[in-house]
Write a protein that holds these residues in place. Structure first.
Motif, PDB file in Angstrom:
ATOM      1  N   ILE A  24       6.900  -5.909   1.996  1.00 57.84           N
ATOM      2  CA  ILE A  24       6.268  -4.759   1.363  1.00 57.84           C
ATOM      3  C   ILE A  24       6.433  -3.511   2.225  1.00 57.84           C
ATOM      4  N   HIS A  25       6.276  -3.656   3.511  1.00 61.24           N
ATOM      5  CA  HIS A  25       6.429  -2.490   4.377  1.00 61.24           C
ATOM      6  C   HIS A  25       7.864  -1.984   4.403  1.00 61.24           C
ATOM      7  N   ARG A  26       8.833  -2.858   4.287  1.00 66.05           N
ATOM      8  CA  ARG A  26      10.227  -2.400   4.199  1.00 66.05           C
ATOM      9  C   ARG A  26      10.457  -1.644   2.895  1.00 66.05           C
ATOM     10  N   GLU A  27       9.939  -2.198   1.802  1.00 68.30           N
ATOM     11  CA  GLU A  27      10.162  -1.617   0.483  1.00 68.30           C
ATOM     12  C   GLU A  27       9.325  -0.361   0.227  1.00 68.30           C
ATOM     13  N   CYS A  28       8.108  -0.335   0.763  1.00 68.04           N
ATOM     14  CA  CYS A  28       7.129   0.654   0.322  1.00 68.04           C
ATOM     15  C   CYS A  28       6.393   1.305   1.487  1.00 68.04           C
ATOM     16  N   GLY A  29       6.981   1.334   2.638  1.00 67.38           N
ATOM     17  CA  GLY A  29       6.319   1.781   3.848  1.00 67.38           C
ATOM     18  C   GLY A  29       5.707   3.167   3.792  1.00 67.38           C
ATOM     19  N   ASN A  30       6.246   4.058   2.988  1.00 68.19           N
ATOM     20  CA  ASN A  30       5.724   5.426   2.960  1.00 68.19           C
ATOM     21  C   ASN A  30       4.659   5.654   1.893  1.00 68.19           C
ATOM     22  N   LYS A  31       4.302   4.628   1.141  1.00 71.07           N
ATOM     23  CA  LYS A  31       3.260   4.796   0.117  1.00 71.07           C
ATOM     24  C   LYS A  31       1.890   4.737   0.774  1.00 71.07           C
ATOM     25  N   THR A  32       1.023   5.657   0.381  1.00 71.44           N
ATOM     26  CA  THR A  32      -0.348   5.679   0.887  1.00 71.44           C
ATOM     27  C   THR A  32      -1.304   5.695  -0.298  1.00 71.44           C
ATOM     28  N   SER A  33      -2.585   5.772  -0.012  1.00 66.12           N
ATOM     29  CA  SER A  33      -3.585   5.682  -1.068  1.00 66.12           C
ATOM     30  C   SER A  33      -3.447   6.799  -2.108  1.00 66.12           C
ATOM     31  N   ASP A  34      -2.797   7.922  -1.768  1.00 61.66           N
ATOM     32  CA  ASP A  34      -2.634   8.993  -2.764  1.00 61.66           C
ATOM     33  C   ASP A  34      -1.783   8.549  -3.953  1.00 61.66           C
ATOM     34  N   TYR A  35      -0.998   7.492  -3.807  1.00 59.93           N
ATOM     35  CA  TYR A  35      -0.231   6.926  -4.910  1.00 59.93           C
ATOM     36  C   TYR A  35      -1.160   6.454  -6.032  1.00 59.93           C
TER      37      TYR A  35
END
Length: 177
Positions: free
Chosen positions: A160-171
């Motif tokens: 998940i961190h490789r795929e989505c590492g820059n996603k934060t709660s603002d998503y």
């Protein structure tokens, strides 16, 4: 006529019971007491990998350069950037062992692998969740959630961190609390 109506209703009922599509916010609300930034990564991962479809089954293509994977019940799904592989050793033609790779199949909402999380009955797997892979493709996601949390440390966290590492709660800002 009554027999036909009863038959059609039973067929429709069976097809609806096999799986469902969740919304981003419905899935977010399934997670309790987890860091919202991590939940955002999981929800984004689910959106990319299964399209929020609880009955998605995807098979890795034989061509690692392929841009897409075949998905049963979910159309075409973008591939995982890192393909988990299960290696078994077998004697090579010149004597020393070499790796045989099994192509993984991913099941359900969280695309849990038959090479790690569950047993499909034919592929060698540590079966971390002690479950049949088909249990992940119904509309009951409670067992999927339990398994996801079991394999979190072993597989999903890294992936998940490789795929989505820059996603934060603002998503997830559009979702009601």
């Amino acid at each position: 006529m009554r027999v036909l109506v009863a038959f059609l209703l039973s067929v429709l009922g069976c097809s609806l019971a096999e799986g469902r599509l969740l919304s981003k916010c419905d899935l977010k609300n399934e997670f309790v007491n987890l860091d919202l930034n991590f939940v955002a990564k999981i929800v984004y991962y689910v959106e990319r990998m299964s399209g929020f479809n609880t009955s998605a089954v995807t098979h890795e293509t034989e061509d690692p350069g392929s841009e897409r994977r075949h998905a049963k019940g979910g159309g075409t799904v973008w591939p995982h950037s890192v393909t988990p592989r299960s290696a078994k050793m077998s004697p090579g033609p010149s004597g020393p062992p070499h790796q045989d790779e099994e192509a993984p199949t991913f099941y359900g909402l969280f695309q849990l692998s038959n090479l790690l999380a569950c047993s499909d009955g034919t592929t060698p797997s540590p079966d971390i969740c002690s479950m049949d892979c088909n249990d992940f493709i119904d509309d009951d996601i409670s067992d999927d959630l339990k398994c996801l949390l079991k394999v979190h440390a072993a597989f999903m966290y890294m992936h998940i961190h490789r795929e989505c590492g820059n996603k934060t709660s603002d998503y997830l800002d559009e979702c009601e609390p």
